[in-house]
Design a protein around this motif. Structure first.
Motif, PDB file in Angstrom:
ATOM      1  N   THR A 155       0.867  -1.179   0.000  1.00  0.00           N
ATOM      2  CA  THR A 155       0.000   0.000   0.000  1.00  0.00           C
ATOM      3  C   THR A 155       0.905   1.231   0.000  1.00  0.00           C
ATOM      4  OG1 THR A 155      -1.916   1.057   1.004  1.00  0.00           O
ATOM      5  CG2 THR A 155      -0.312   0.116   2.530  1.00  0.00           C
ATOM      6  N   GLY A 156       0.355   2.384   0.343  1.00  0.00           N
ATOM      7  CA  GLY A 156       1.115   3.629   0.332  1.00  0.00           C
ATOM      8  C   GLY A 156       0.154   4.782   0.171  1.00  0.00           C
ATOM      9  N   PHE A 157       0.556   5.795  -0.612  1.00  0.00           N
ATOM     10  CA  PHE A 157      -0.365   6.908  -0.885  1.00  0.00           C
ATOM     11  C   PHE A 157      -1.030   6.674  -2.240  1.00  0.00           C
ATOM     12  CE2 PHE A 157       3.442   8.473  -3.062  1.00  0.00           C
ATOM     13  CZ  PHE A 157       2.940   9.098  -4.187  1.00  0.00           C
ATOM     14  N   TRP A 158      -2.208   7.288  -2.414  1.00  0.00           N
ATOM     15  CA  TRP A 158      -2.995   7.133  -3.639  1.00  0.00           C
ATOM     16  C   TRP A 158      -2.594   8.236  -4.616  1.00  0.00           C
ATOM     17  CZ3 TRP A 158      -5.917   2.873  -4.238  1.00  0.00           C
ATOM     18  CH2 TRP A 158      -6.779   2.804  -5.345  1.00  0.00           C
ATOM     19  N   VAL A 159      -2.140   7.837  -5.802  1.00  0.00           N
ATOM     20  CA  VAL A 159      -1.531   8.805  -6.726  1.00  0.00           C
ATOM     21  C   VAL A 159      -2.452   9.987  -7.051  1.00  0.00           C
ATOM     22  CG1 VAL A 159      -0.401   9.157  -8.952  1.00  0.00           C
ATOM     23  CG2 VAL A 159      -0.076   7.017  -7.764  1.00  0.00           C
ATOM     24  N   GLU A 160      -3.705   9.723  -7.398  1.00  0.00           N
ATOM     25  CA  GLU A 160      -4.637  10.807  -7.774  1.00  0.00           C
ATOM     26  C   GLU A 160      -4.786  11.814  -6.637  1.00  0.00           C
ATOM     27  OE1 GLU A 160      -7.927  13.254  -8.995  1.00  0.00           O
ATOM     28  OE2 GLU A 160      -6.371  12.230 -10.120  1.00  0.00           O
ATOM     29  N   GLU A 161      -4.797  11.324  -5.405  1.00  0.00           N
ATOM     30  CA  GLU A 161      -5.021  12.212  -4.248  1.00  0.00           C
ATOM     31  C   GLU A 161      -3.808  13.085  -3.955  1.00  0.00           C
ATOM     32  OE1 GLU A 161      -6.349   9.724  -1.038  1.00  0.00           O
ATOM     33  OE2 GLU A 161      -7.678   8.662  -2.403  1.00  0.00           O
ATOM     34  N   PHE A 162      -2.674  12.687  -4.492  1.00  0.00           N
ATOM     35  CA  PHE A 162      -1.489  13.549  -4.439  1.00  0.00           C
ATOM     36  C   PHE A 162      -1.439  14.439  -5.677  1.00  0.00           C
ATOM     37  CE2 PHE A 162       2.680  14.052  -6.434  1.00  0.00           C
ATOM     38  CZ  PHE A 162       3.248  14.971  -5.558  1.00  0.00           C
ATOM     39  N   SER A 196      -6.272   5.865 -13.788  1.00  0.00           N
ATOM     40  CA  SER A 196      -5.569   6.956 -14.465  1.00  0.00           C
ATOM     41  C   SER A 196      -6.462   8.190 -14.640  1.00  0.00           C
ATOM     42  CB  SER A 196      -5.105   6.457 -15.832  1.00  0.00           C
ATOM     43  OG  SER A 196      -4.618   7.520 -16.601  1.00  0.00           O
ATOM     44  N   THR A 197      -5.899   9.358 -14.366  1.00  0.00           N
ATOM     45  CA  THR A 197      -6.587  10.640 -14.605  1.00  0.00           C
ATOM     46  C   THR A 197      -5.600  11.572 -15.305  1.00  0.00           C
ATOM     47  OG1 THR A 197      -5.836  11.660 -12.543  1.00  0.00           O
ATOM     48  CG2 THR A 197      -7.894  10.383 -12.431  1.00  0.00           C
ATOM     49  N   ALA A 229      -4.324  14.205 -14.136  1.00  0.00           N
ATOM     50  CA  ALA A 229      -3.269  14.577 -13.178  1.00  0.00           C
ATOM     51  C   ALA A 229      -2.250  13.454 -12.981  1.00  0.00           C
ATOM     52  CB  ALA A 229      -3.894  14.963 -11.838  1.00  0.00           C
ATOM     53  N   THR A 230      -2.722  12.196 -12.920  1.00  0.00           N
ATOM     54  CA  THR A 230      -1.777  11.084 -12.718  1.00  0.00           C
ATOM     55  C   THR A 230      -0.889  10.899 -13.949  1.00  0.00           C
ATOM     56  OG1 THR A 230      -3.294   9.336 -13.479  1.00  0.00           O
ATOM     57  CG2 THR A 230      -3.351   9.878 -11.131  1.00  0.00           C
ATOM     58  N   GLU A 231      -1.461  11.131 -15.132  1.00  0.00           N
ATOM     59  CA  GLU A 231      -0.671  11.038 -16.370  1.00  0.00           C
ATOM     60  C   GLU A 231       0.395  12.147 -16.412  1.00  0.00           C
ATOM     61  OE1 GLU A 231      -0.655   8.530 -18.659  1.00  0.00           O
ATOM     62  OE2 GLU A 231      -1.967   7.620 -17.159  1.00  0.00           O
ATOM     63  N   ARG A 232       0.007  13.317 -15.950  1.00  0.00           N
ATOM     64  CA  ARG A 232       0.963  14.436 -15.897  1.00  0.00           C
ATOM     65  C   ARG A 232       2.101  14.101 -14.922  1.00  0.00           C
ATOM     66  NH1 ARG A 232      -0.644  20.717 -14.340  1.00  0.00           N
ATOM     67  NH2 ARG A 232       1.496  21.498 -14.071  1.00  0.00           N
ATOM     68  N   PHE A 233       1.751  13.506 -13.790  1.00  0.00           N
ATOM     69  CA  PHE A 233       2.745  13.135 -12.790  1.00  0.00           C
ATOM     70  C   PHE A 233       3.756  12.135 -13.370  1.00  0.00           C
ATOM     71  CE2 PHE A 233       3.813   9.993  -9.362  1.00  0.00           C
ATOM     72  CZ  PHE A 233       4.762  10.777  -8.712  1.00  0.00           C
ATOM     73  N   LYS A 234       3.249  11.179 -14.135  1.00  0.00           N
ATOM     74  CA  LYS A 234       4.129  10.156 -14.715  1.00  0.00           C
ATOM     75  C   LYS A 234       5.197  10.753 -15.630  1.00  0.00           C
ATOM     76  CE  LYS A 234       1.109   6.114 -14.628  1.00  0.00           C
ATOM     77  NZ  LYS A 234       0.209   5.294 -15.409  1.00  0.00           N
ATOM     78  N   LYS A 235       4.865  11.895 -16.248  1.00  0.00           N
ATOM     79  CA  LYS A 235       5.814  12.532 -17.181  1.00  0.00           C
ATOM     80  C   LYS A 235       6.632  13.638 -16.516  1.00  0.00           C
ATOM     81  CE  LYS A 235       2.564  11.699 -20.962  1.00  0.00           C
ATOM     82  NZ  LYS A 235       1.246  12.235 -21.286  1.00  0.00           N
ATOM     83  N   ASP A 236       6.357  13.896 -15.240  1.00  0.00           N
ATOM     84  CA  ASP A 236       6.955  15.037 -14.537  1.00  0.00           C
ATOM     85  C   ASP A 236       8.132  14.576 -13.678  1.00  0.00           C
ATOM     86  OD1 ASP A 236       7.566  17.189 -12.917  1.00  0.00           O
ATOM     87  OD2 ASP A 236       5.479  17.728 -12.517  1.00  0.00           O
ATOM     88  N   GLU A 237       9.325  14.717 -14.228  1.00  0.00           N
ATOM     89  CA  GLU A 237      10.517  14.237 -13.513  1.00  0.00           C
ATOM     90  C   GLU A 237      10.762  14.993 -12.213  1.00  0.00           C
ATOM     91  OE1 GLU A 237      13.987  13.944 -15.991  1.00  0.00           O
ATOM     92  OE2 GLU A 237      12.903  12.779 -17.514  1.00  0.00           O
ATOM     93  N   ALA A 238      10.456  16.284 -12.202  1.00  0.00           N
ATOM     94  CA  ALA A 238      10.668  17.092 -10.989  1.00  0.00           C
ATOM     95  C   ALA A 238       9.766  16.597  -9.851  1.00  0.00           C
ATOM     96  CB  ALA A 238      10.389  18.562 -11.278  1.00  0.00           C
ATOM     97  N   ALA A 239       8.504  16.321 -10.163  1.00  0.00           N
ATOM     98  CA  ALA A 239       7.565  15.830  -9.140  1.00  0.00           C
ATOM     99  C   ALA A 239       7.977  14.442  -8.648  1.00  0.00           C
ATOM    100  CB  ALA A 239       6.147  15.798  -9.695  1.00  0.00           C
ATOM    101  N   GLN A 240       8.414  13.593  -9.571  1.00  0.00           N
ATOM    102  CA  GLN A 240       8.842  12.249  -9.178  1.00  0.00           C
ATOM    103  C   GLN A 240      10.086  12.300  -8.295  1.00  0.00           C
ATOM    104  OE1 GLN A 240       8.628   9.053 -11.944  1.00  0.00           O
ATOM    105  NE2 GLN A 240       7.146  10.103 -13.228  1.00  0.00           N
ATOM    106  N   GLN A 241      10.976  13.235  -8.613  1.00  0.00           N
ATOM    107  CA  GLN A 241      12.176  13.420  -7.790  1.00  0.00           C
ATOM    108  C   GLN A 241      11.772  13.818  -6.366  1.00  0.00           C
ATOM    109  OE1 GLN A 241      15.277  12.658  -8.208  1.00  0.00           O
ATOM    110  NE2 GLN A 241      15.937  13.595  -6.298  1.00  0.00           N
TER     111      GLN A 241
END
Length: 225
Positions: free
Chosen positions: A20-27, A63-64, A66-78
């Motif tokens: 488990t962990g955090f829910w991607v869409e909610e972040f 997938s939403t 926002a979640t698709e944007r997160f997947k492509k966002d290296e700064a957010a993933q970092q």
């Protein structure tokens, strides 16, 4: 606008052997809703380092935009991979705090003394405190200055018992968010299962489920304006 996001460090789904962990869409949704309005966002977890993503929230079905944007966002993933240790956070540096959900917070943030003290400090300073889905679990042991539960007499929402039943985790989780909020004297209300529903009472904002994350972020923005 300096906003603190507090995420879970917990990645074990009870005794199921699943993660488990955090829910991607909610972040992701609140993150971009606030970032696009010029917010500076800091991410913190109890243990620091990588915040665990709930695998169930990272599927084609969930997938939403926002979640698709997160997947492509290296700064957010970092940022997700290198969160600040919660004990190093100074509440005075921030205008508001936001807690994304996922099942993880039920195990760590509900009992974490540093998180509890942090929320109590933000509340005492009358700054916005916002939670979505399972994240109101973090309010379980939080008190007002007079020692009463912070949710007592407050209008609140959070992941409902019927939604927990629908995902078949009622007997896995350490407690049910809806029951806990009611037991602590919260005035609990909800929308239909999986529908967007959020409620604000003073500086406290709560949202029911993943679909409610944008509503919570927008209510947070309203207060900060």
């Amino acid at each position: 606008m300096n906003i603190l996001f507090v995420l879970t460090s917990h990645d074990k789904l009870g005794d199921t052997g699943k993660k488990t962990g955090f829910w991607v869409e909610e972040f992701a949704n609140p993150y971009y809703t606030l970032l696009d309005k010029g917010a500076t966002i800091t991410l913190a977890t109890p243990k620091g380092g990588k915040a665990p993503i709930d695998p169930s929230s990272d599927t084609p079905n969930t997938s939403t935009e926002a979640t698709e944007r997160f997947k492509k966002d290296e700064a957010a993933q970092q940022k997700i991979n290198s969160t600040v240790v919660l004990s190093e956070i100074k509440p005075d540096d921030y205008d508001a705090v936001f807690y994304p959900g996922g099942h993880g917070p039920l195990w760590d943030l509900a009992e974490d003394k540093i998180s509890i003290h942090l929320i109590e400090t933000f509340n005492k300073q009358q700054k916005p405190i916002a939670f979505v889905c399972h994240a109101p679990a973090a309010l379980k042991a939080v008190k007002n200055e007079d020692g009463t539960p912070i949710v007592k007499g407050k209008k609140v929402t959070g992941f409902s018992n019927t939604e927990e039943e629908a995902v078949q985790l009622t007997n896995v989780v350490p407690f049910l968010v809806e029951d806990m909020l009611k037991e602590n004297g919260g005035i609990y209300s909800r929308g239909d299962d999986w529908s967007a529903y959020a409620i604000q009472d003073g500086n406290l904002i709560t949202g029911q489920n993943p679909a409610s994350s944008e509503l919570v972020a927008n209510k947070l923005l309203e207060i900060l304006k």
